[in-house]
Write an enzyme that holds these catalytic residues in place. Structure first.
Site, PDB file in Angstrom:
ATOM      1  N   ASP A 127       0.843  -1.211   0.000  1.00  0.00           N
ATOM      2  CA  ASP A 127       0.000   0.000   0.000  1.00  0.00           C
ATOM      3  C   ASP A 127       0.871   1.250   0.000  1.00  0.00           C
ATOM      4  O   ASP A 127       1.750   1.393   0.848  1.00  0.00           O
ATOM      5  CB  ASP A 127      -0.893   0.011   1.246  1.00  0.00           C
ATOM      6  CG  ASP A 127      -1.956  -1.058   1.173  1.00  0.00           C
ATOM      7  OD1 ASP A 127      -2.905  -0.897   0.399  1.00  0.00           O
ATOM      8  OD2 ASP A 127      -1.817  -2.068   1.880  1.00  0.00           O
ATOM      9  N   LYS A 131      -0.147  10.083   1.379  1.00  0.00           N
ATOM     10  CA  LYS A 131      -0.121  11.373   2.088  1.00  0.00           C
ATOM     11  C   LYS A 131       1.020  11.387   3.102  1.00  0.00           C
ATOM     12  O   LYS A 131       1.276  10.376   3.756  1.00  0.00           O
ATOM     13  CB  LYS A 131      -1.449  11.596   2.814  1.00  0.00           C
ATOM     14  CG  LYS A 131      -2.602  11.799   1.856  1.00  0.00           C
ATOM     15  CD  LYS A 131      -3.866  12.160   2.607  1.00  0.00           C
ATOM     16  CE  LYS A 131      -5.040  12.176   1.645  1.00  0.00           C
ATOM     17  NZ  LYS A 131      -6.289  11.773   2.275  1.00  0.00           N
ATOM     18  N   ASP A 163       5.332   1.140  -7.400  1.00  0.00           N
ATOM     19  CA  ASP A 163       5.205   2.141  -8.470  1.00  0.00           C
ATOM     20  C   ASP A 163       5.283   3.545  -7.870  1.00  0.00           C
ATOM     21  O   ASP A 163       4.912   4.507  -8.518  1.00  0.00           O
ATOM     22  CB  ASP A 163       3.878   1.961  -9.220  1.00  0.00           C
ATOM     23  CG  ASP A 163       2.672   2.210  -8.331  1.00  0.00           C
ATOM     24  OD1 ASP A 163       2.717   1.843  -7.137  1.00  0.00           O
ATOM     25  OD2 ASP A 163       1.673   2.783  -8.820  1.00  0.00           O
ATOM     26  N   ARG A 202      -2.759  -7.484 -10.281  1.00  0.00           N
ATOM     27  CA  ARG A 202      -3.830  -6.559 -10.640  1.00  0.00           C
ATOM     28  C   ARG A 202      -3.423  -5.112 -10.340  1.00  0.00           C
ATOM     29  O   ARG A 202      -3.643  -4.210 -11.141  1.00  0.00           O
ATOM     30  CB  ARG A 202      -5.067  -6.956  -9.817  1.00  0.00           C
ATOM     31  CG  ARG A 202      -6.263  -6.216 -10.259  1.00  0.00           C
ATOM     32  CD  ARG A 202      -7.527  -6.973  -9.968  1.00  0.00           C
ATOM     33  NE  ARG A 202      -8.584  -5.983  -9.961  1.00  0.00           N
ATOM     34  CZ  ARG A 202      -9.460  -5.839  -9.003  1.00  0.00           C
ATOM     35  NH1 ARG A 202      -9.453  -6.658  -7.980  1.00  0.00           N
ATOM     36  NH2 ARG A 202     -10.359  -4.912  -9.054  1.00  0.00           N
ATOM     37  N   TYR A 203      -2.817  -4.922  -9.190  1.00  0.00           N
ATOM     38  CA  TYR A 203      -2.396  -3.560  -8.825  1.00  0.00           C
ATOM     39  C   TYR A 203      -1.376  -3.044  -9.829  1.00  0.00           C
ATOM     40  O   TYR A 203      -1.444  -1.890 -10.267  1.00  0.00           O
ATOM     41  CB  TYR A 203      -1.791  -3.560  -7.407  1.00  0.00           C
ATOM     42  CG  TYR A 203      -1.342  -2.186  -6.977  1.00  0.00           C
ATOM     43  CD1 TYR A 203      -2.153  -1.373  -6.190  1.00  0.00           C
ATOM     44  CD2 TYR A 203      -0.109  -1.680  -7.390  1.00  0.00           C
ATOM     45  CE1 TYR A 203      -1.744  -0.103  -5.819  1.00  0.00           C
ATOM     46  CE2 TYR A 203       0.304  -0.408  -7.022  1.00  0.00           C
ATOM     47  CZ  TYR A 203      -0.515   0.370  -6.241  1.00  0.00           C
ATOM     48  OH  TYR A 203      -0.111   1.632  -5.874  1.00  0.00           O
ATOM     49  N   GLU A 204      -0.441  -3.907 -10.230  1.00  0.00           N
ATOM     50  CA  GLU A 204       0.578  -3.444 -11.170  1.00  0.00           C
ATOM     51  C   GLU A 204      -0.043  -3.084 -12.517  1.00  0.00           C
ATOM     52  O   GLU A 204       0.343  -2.093 -13.143  1.00  0.00           O
ATOM     53  CB  GLU A 204       1.682  -4.482 -11.380  1.00  0.00           C
ATOM     54  CG  GLU A 204       2.803  -3.861 -12.176  1.00  0.00           C
ATOM     55  CD  GLU A 204       3.784  -4.819 -12.830  1.00  0.00           C
ATOM     56  OE1 GLU A 204       3.860  -5.985 -12.432  1.00  0.00           O
ATOM     57  OE2 GLU A 204       4.465  -4.355 -13.758  1.00  0.00           O
TER      58      GLU A 204
HETATM   59  C1  SAM Z   1      -1.747  -2.171  -2.924  1.00  0.00           C
HETATM   60  S1  SAM Z   1      -2.255  -3.759  -2.484  1.00  0.00           S
HETATM   61  C2  SAM Z   1      -1.376  -4.784  -3.649  1.00  0.00           C
HETATM   62  C3  SAM Z   1      -1.947  -6.168  -3.710  1.00  0.00           C
HETATM   63  C4  SAM Z   1      -1.207  -7.156  -4.613  1.00  0.00           C
HETATM   64  N1  SAM Z   1       0.100  -7.486  -4.067  1.00  0.00           N
HETATM   65  C5  SAM Z   1      -1.064  -6.615  -6.012  1.00  0.00           C
HETATM   66  O1  SAM Z   1       0.066  -6.264  -6.386  1.00  0.00           O
HETATM   67  O2  SAM Z   1      -2.092  -6.538  -6.714  1.00  0.00           O
HETATM   68  C6  SAM Z   1      -1.404  -4.065  -0.973  1.00  0.00           C
HETATM   69  C7  SAM Z   1      -1.982  -5.220  -0.197  1.00  0.00           C
HETATM   70  O3  SAM Z   1      -1.199  -5.460   0.961  1.00  0.00           O
HETATM   71  C8  SAM Z   1      -2.067  -5.835   2.010  1.00  0.00           C
HETATM   72  N2  SAM Z   1      -1.370  -5.573   3.285  1.00  0.00           N
HETATM   73  C9  SAM Z   1      -1.087  -4.376   3.825  1.00  0.00           C
HETATM   74  N3  SAM Z   1      -0.486  -4.521   5.013  1.00  0.00           N
HETATM   75  C10 SAM Z   1      -0.358  -5.854   5.218  1.00  0.00           C
HETATM   76  C11 SAM Z   1       0.175  -6.635   6.277  1.00  0.00           C
HETATM   77  N4  SAM Z   1       0.704  -6.068   7.369  1.00  0.00           N
HETATM   78  N5  SAM Z   1       0.122  -7.972   6.162  1.00  0.00           N
HETATM   79  C12 SAM Z   1      -0.412  -8.558   5.065  1.00  0.00           C
HETATM   80  N6  SAM Z   1      -0.927  -7.866   4.035  1.00  0.00           N
HETATM   81  C13 SAM Z   1      -0.917  -6.523   4.116  1.00  0.00           C
HETATM   82  C14 SAM Z   1      -3.306  -4.974   1.785  1.00  0.00           C
HETATM   83  O4  SAM Z   1      -4.462  -5.490   2.406  1.00  0.00           O
HETATM   84  C15 SAM Z   1      -3.403  -4.976   0.262  1.00  0.00           C
HETATM   85  O5  SAM Z   1      -4.218  -6.013  -0.221  1.00  0.00           O
END
Ligand code: SAM
Length: 222
Positions: A127, A131, A163, A202-204
């Site tokens: 994530d 901000k 990214d 998907r995010y990428e």
């Molecule tokens: C921006 S998304 C990207 C998801 C995926 N890796 C992709 O590239 O499509 C980041 C993901 O990390 C998960 N996440 C954030 N903090 C985490 C943590 N401490 N442990 C496990 N997952 C976490 C979020 O719930 C979210 O689904």
């Protein structure tokens, strides 16, 4: 982990739930998840190579790796229920037996894993918390590297994609201050070109559509 440590650790993820699960999804959560859930008291299956994906989102990469590496156990950590349900659905439909899931914070799994038990780890597009005042929530920081360093085997690889330019920079700073990892890069191609065995998530795909430059880091556990 003590409650005091847990309180100090900031939440690094957004929402945990989306829409109400359908009947089929509710059944996957009730019947399949307990079967594949990581047992924090005994998190690895002995005698097998174990890889770890932190924040698998919709699970595209986790499922791809599980299919491509049938003799490897993949532990996937993700607090977002919708993503977990997608992976549970793939486990059922494709008969995958090498995925274990922790529906929650990966840091709890990292603390539970034995020393040097992970042969490869992935954190793909954590994530961004864009901000300024949210940045302290970013998952990849020195504290996480310490947790990873303990559980990763010498010579094992840690892959991280992002990214977000300033996140990439702070990640590199954290790695420079952590002697347990070495950045595997000799030339820009090494971080600008996604390796063939690193499928797009998907995010990428969304980041690419929006014209964001992506960075593909690979670090070796010394
Ligand atoms: C921006 S998304 C990207 C998801 C995926 N890796 C992709 O590239 O499509 C980041 C993901 O990390 C998960 N996440 C954030 N903090 C985490 C943590 N401490 N442990 C496990 N997952 C976490 C979020 O719930 C979210 O689904």
């Amino acid at each position: 982990m003590t409650d005091a440590v847990r309180k100090l650790e900031l939440r690094s993820f957004g929402r945990r739930r989306g829409r109400k699960p359908s009947d089929r999804q509710a059944a996957l959560l009730a019947d399949v998840l307990p079967r594949v859930a990581v047992d924090l008291a005994a998190p690895v299956v002995s005698q097998t190579t174990t890889w770890l994906e932190i924040g698998f989102g919709g699970g595209e990469h986790l499922i791809w790796q599980a299919i491509a590496n049938p003799h490897t156990t993949l532990i996937g950590c993700e607090p977002f229920e919708d993503g977990v349900m997608k992976v549970l659905s793939a486990i059922e439909e494709r008969g995958l037996s090498n995925i274990r899931i922790h529906m929650g914070d990966a840091r709890d799994v990292l603390r539970a894993l034995p020393d040097a038990s992970i042969a490869r780890a992935f954190i793909l597009f954590p994530d961004p918390w864009p901000k300024r005042k949210q940045r302290k929530r970013r998952l990849v920081n020195s504290a996480l590297l310490k947790l990873l360093a303990r559980v990763m085997q010498p010579g094992s690889e840690l892959r991280i994609g992002t990214d977000i330019g300033d996140y990439a920079r702070t990640m590199l700073e954290a790695f420079q201050n952590e002697p347990a990892f070495r950045w595997m890069a000799d030339s820009p191609a090494d971080w600008r070109i996604r390796p063939d065995d690193w499928p797009q998530t998907r995010y990428e795909a969304k980041a690419a559509e929006e014209g964001h430059q992506r960075t593909y880091f690979r670090f070796s556990r010394v």
